[in-house]
Enzyme design. Structure first.
Site, PDB file in Angstrom:
ATOM      1  N   PRO A   2       1.015  -1.168  -0.355  1.00 30.76           N
ATOM      2  CA  PRO A   2       0.197   0.117  -0.008  1.00 30.76           C
ATOM      3  C   PRO A   2       1.283   1.230  -0.369  1.00 30.76           C
ATOM      4  O   PRO A   2       1.894   1.310   0.272  1.00 30.76           O
ATOM      5  CB  PRO A   2      -0.794  -0.345   1.484  1.00 30.76           C
ATOM      6  CG  PRO A   2      -0.621  -1.240   1.301  1.00 30.76           C
ATOM      7  CD  PRO A   2       0.290  -1.784   1.053  1.00 30.76           C
ATOM      8  N   GLU A   3       0.787   2.562  -0.684  1.00 33.74           N
ATOM      9  CA  GLU A   3       0.828   3.775  -1.265  1.00 33.74           C
ATOM     10  C   GLU A   3       0.539   4.843  -0.299  1.00 33.74           C
ATOM     11  O   GLU A   3      -0.365   4.265   0.839  1.00 33.74           O
ATOM     12  CB  GLU A   3       1.692   3.455  -2.293  1.00 33.74           C
ATOM     13  CG  GLU A   3       2.075   3.147  -3.101  1.00 33.74           C
ATOM     14  CD  GLU A   3       2.676   2.262  -4.790  1.00 33.74           C
ATOM     15  OE1 GLU A   3       2.448   4.198  -4.946  1.00 33.74           O
ATOM     16  OE2 GLU A   3       2.590   1.689  -5.017  1.00 33.74           O
ATOM     17  N   LYS A  69       4.393   5.832   4.134  1.00 32.55           N
ATOM     18  CA  LYS A  69       3.021   4.905   4.006  1.00 32.55           C
ATOM     19  C   LYS A  69       3.019   4.775   5.816  1.00 32.55           C
ATOM     20  O   LYS A  69       2.567   3.252   5.562  1.00 32.55           O
ATOM     21  CB  LYS A  69       3.781   4.229   3.546  1.00 32.55           C
ATOM     22  CG  LYS A  69       3.948   3.789   2.132  1.00 32.55           C
ATOM     23  CD  LYS A  69       4.476   3.961   1.266  1.00 32.55           C
ATOM     24  CE  LYS A  69       5.631   4.157   0.274  1.00 32.55           C
ATOM     25  NZ  LYS A  69       6.251   2.499  -0.567  1.00 32.55           N
ATOM     26  N   HIS A 111      -5.954 -15.266   9.788  1.00 28.88           N
ATOM     27  CA  HIS A 111      -4.860 -14.117   9.181  1.00 28.88           C
ATOM     28  C   HIS A 111      -4.326 -12.987  10.396  1.00 28.88           C
ATOM     29  O   HIS A 111      -4.201 -11.830  10.028  1.00 28.88           O
ATOM     30  CB  HIS A 111      -3.747 -13.952   8.551  1.00 28.88           C
ATOM     31  CG  HIS A 111      -3.456 -14.995   7.769  1.00 28.88           C
ATOM     32  ND1 HIS A 111      -2.064 -15.884   7.626  1.00 28.88           N
ATOM     33  CD2 HIS A 111      -3.992 -15.359   6.787  1.00 28.88           C
ATOM     34  CE1 HIS A 111      -2.540 -17.110   6.763  1.00 28.88           C
ATOM     35  NE2 HIS A 111      -3.630 -16.566   6.045  1.00 28.88           N
ATOM     36  N   ARG A 130       0.541 -11.302   4.818  1.00 27.31           N
ATOM     37  CA  ARG A 130       2.364 -12.202   4.340  1.00 27.31           C
ATOM     38  C   ARG A 130       2.909 -11.709   5.878  1.00 27.31           C
ATOM     39  O   ARG A 130       4.412 -12.258   5.671  1.00 27.31           O
ATOM     40  CB  ARG A 130       2.215 -11.409   2.857  1.00 27.31           C
ATOM     41  CG  ARG A 130       1.726 -12.224   2.665  1.00 27.31           C
ATOM     42  CD  ARG A 130       2.135 -11.623   0.751  1.00 27.31           C
ATOM     43  NE  ARG A 130       3.417 -11.924   0.669  1.00 27.31           N
ATOM     44  CZ  ARG A 130       3.778 -11.775  -0.362  1.00 27.31           C
ATOM     45  NH1 ARG A 130       3.734 -10.255  -1.556  1.00 27.31           N
ATOM     46  NH2 ARG A 130       5.111 -11.767  -0.703  1.00 27.31           N
ATOM     47  N   ARG A 280      12.578  -4.369  -8.308  1.00 22.15           N
ATOM     48  CA  ARG A 280      11.013  -4.452  -9.000  1.00 22.15           C
ATOM     49  C   ARG A 280      10.501  -4.814 -10.353  1.00 22.15           C
ATOM     50  O   ARG A 280      11.257  -3.240 -10.647  1.00 22.15           O
ATOM     51  CB  ARG A 280      10.526  -2.714  -8.123  1.00 22.15           C
ATOM     52  CG  ARG A 280      10.539  -2.173  -6.311  1.00 22.15           C
ATOM     53  CD  ARG A 280       9.373  -3.091  -5.204  1.00 22.15           C
ATOM     54  NE  ARG A 280       8.340  -4.189  -5.915  1.00 22.15           N
ATOM     55  CZ  ARG A 280       7.093  -2.866  -4.282  1.00 22.15           C
ATOM     56  NH1 ARG A 280       7.716  -2.236  -3.787  1.00 22.15           N
ATOM     57  NH2 ARG A 280       5.574  -2.585  -5.133  1.00 22.15           N
TER      58      ARG A 280
END
Ligand SMILES: [Zn+2]
Length: 290
Positions: A2-3, A69, A111, A130, A280
């Site tokens: 997420p940015e 962020k 999770h 994750r 990236r």
């Protein structure tokens, strides 16, 4: 990950629900505990899970703030102030529910790593599929030095000059422009999605060496990044992969993206290409972007 716009969306949605409320207790998952025993520190950083549960107890959530962020939960107990810093990593998500069964997406419900029980009876839940996200309890920013190195907020007046100065430093000048604009020490909050979009809109190849761009071009690029970030904030962010706003909410910016994740250029219809820059994947149009 997420940015800035996605994190801003989470903060805007969470703020009216949790500000002013007191955390009665917190309970961390077995996964957090066992990872700490194995020396891996999943999710909870700089404190043992049992310590963290005690530290956060009885704290009032005074104010929520987004910085780059990160989400800062400004906490207060008597006259003492602390910050619970959260980074969403790749797939962190917040929920406010009365019972965890209300979390309908199973992959998040399975999770859950932290449940903050609020005095109001609601549960503030942090799920992270994750487990690249972070919860860090600090007294001040200096307790976690990387926070002191963050570039100013892109919408601050000083941010463009800061970007220009940083980009001229030898450490950045010889790097690819895409890697530089994604570096949080140069510009705050711009990651792969919005770097890809801004470069495409100005027809700049992501691999161009930074020093190759003149001052005017860099200023134009900085403004374009701000425009793209603002457009995304206004659209509630991009809901792709496992990014969610609170309670599984979705934004619409993913429908407005012009290059990120595209197979074909929307302008010339050439097939897009991908190269790896700074670890990236970078998608670009080989015809339009030079
Ligand atoms: Zn093209």
């Amino acid at each position: 990950m997420p940015e800035l716009p996605e994190v801003e969306g989470v903060v805007r949605d969470l703020r009216p629900i949790v500000e002013g409320k007191t955390i009665e207790s917190v309970s961390l998952s077995d996964v957090v505990y066992t990872s700490h025993e194995a020396g891996k520190q999943a999710i909870v950083k700089n404190a043992k899970p049992s310590q963290f549960e005690l530290l956060v107890r009885d704290m009032k959530i005074d104010k929520l703030e987004r910085r780059s962020k990160y989400i800062f939960f400004h906490l207060k107990k008597n006259d003492e102030r602390f910050i619970l810093v959260n980074h969403l990593g790749m797939s962190g998500a917040w929920f406010v529910v009365n019972d965890v069964v209300e979390i309908t997406e199973e992959k998040f419900r399975k999770h859950i790593h932290a449940i903050f029980t609020l005095a109001s009876g609601e549960l503030l839940v942090y799920a992270d599929i994750r487990r690249f996200g972070e919860l860090r309890f600090i007294k001040e920013l200096a307790d976690h030095p990387p926070l002191l190195k963050m570039a100013p907020e892109p919408f601050d007046e000083s941010a463009c000059d800061f970007f220009l100065t940083q980009s001229e430093k030898p450490k950045f000048a010889k790097k690819a422009i895409k890697e530089v604009i994604m570096d949080g020490q140069v510009i705050s909050g711009c990651g792969n999605i919005y770097a890809t979009e801004a470069l495409f809109k100005l027809f700049i190849h992501p691999g161009r060496v930074t020093s190759d761009l003149n001052r005017e071009k860099k200023m134009e690029l900085f403004q374009m990044i701000c425009d793209v970030l603002q457009e995304s904030i206004d659209s509630g962010g991009s809901t792709i992969s496992d990014y969610r706003s609170i309670n599984g909410g979705a934004g619409t910016m993913q429908h407005r993206l012009k290059m990120y994740g595209k197979k074909q250029c929307v302008i010339c219809e050439a097939n897009t290409e991908s190269i790896v820059i700074g670890g990236r994947t970078s998608t670009y149009c080989p015809q339009c972007q030079k």
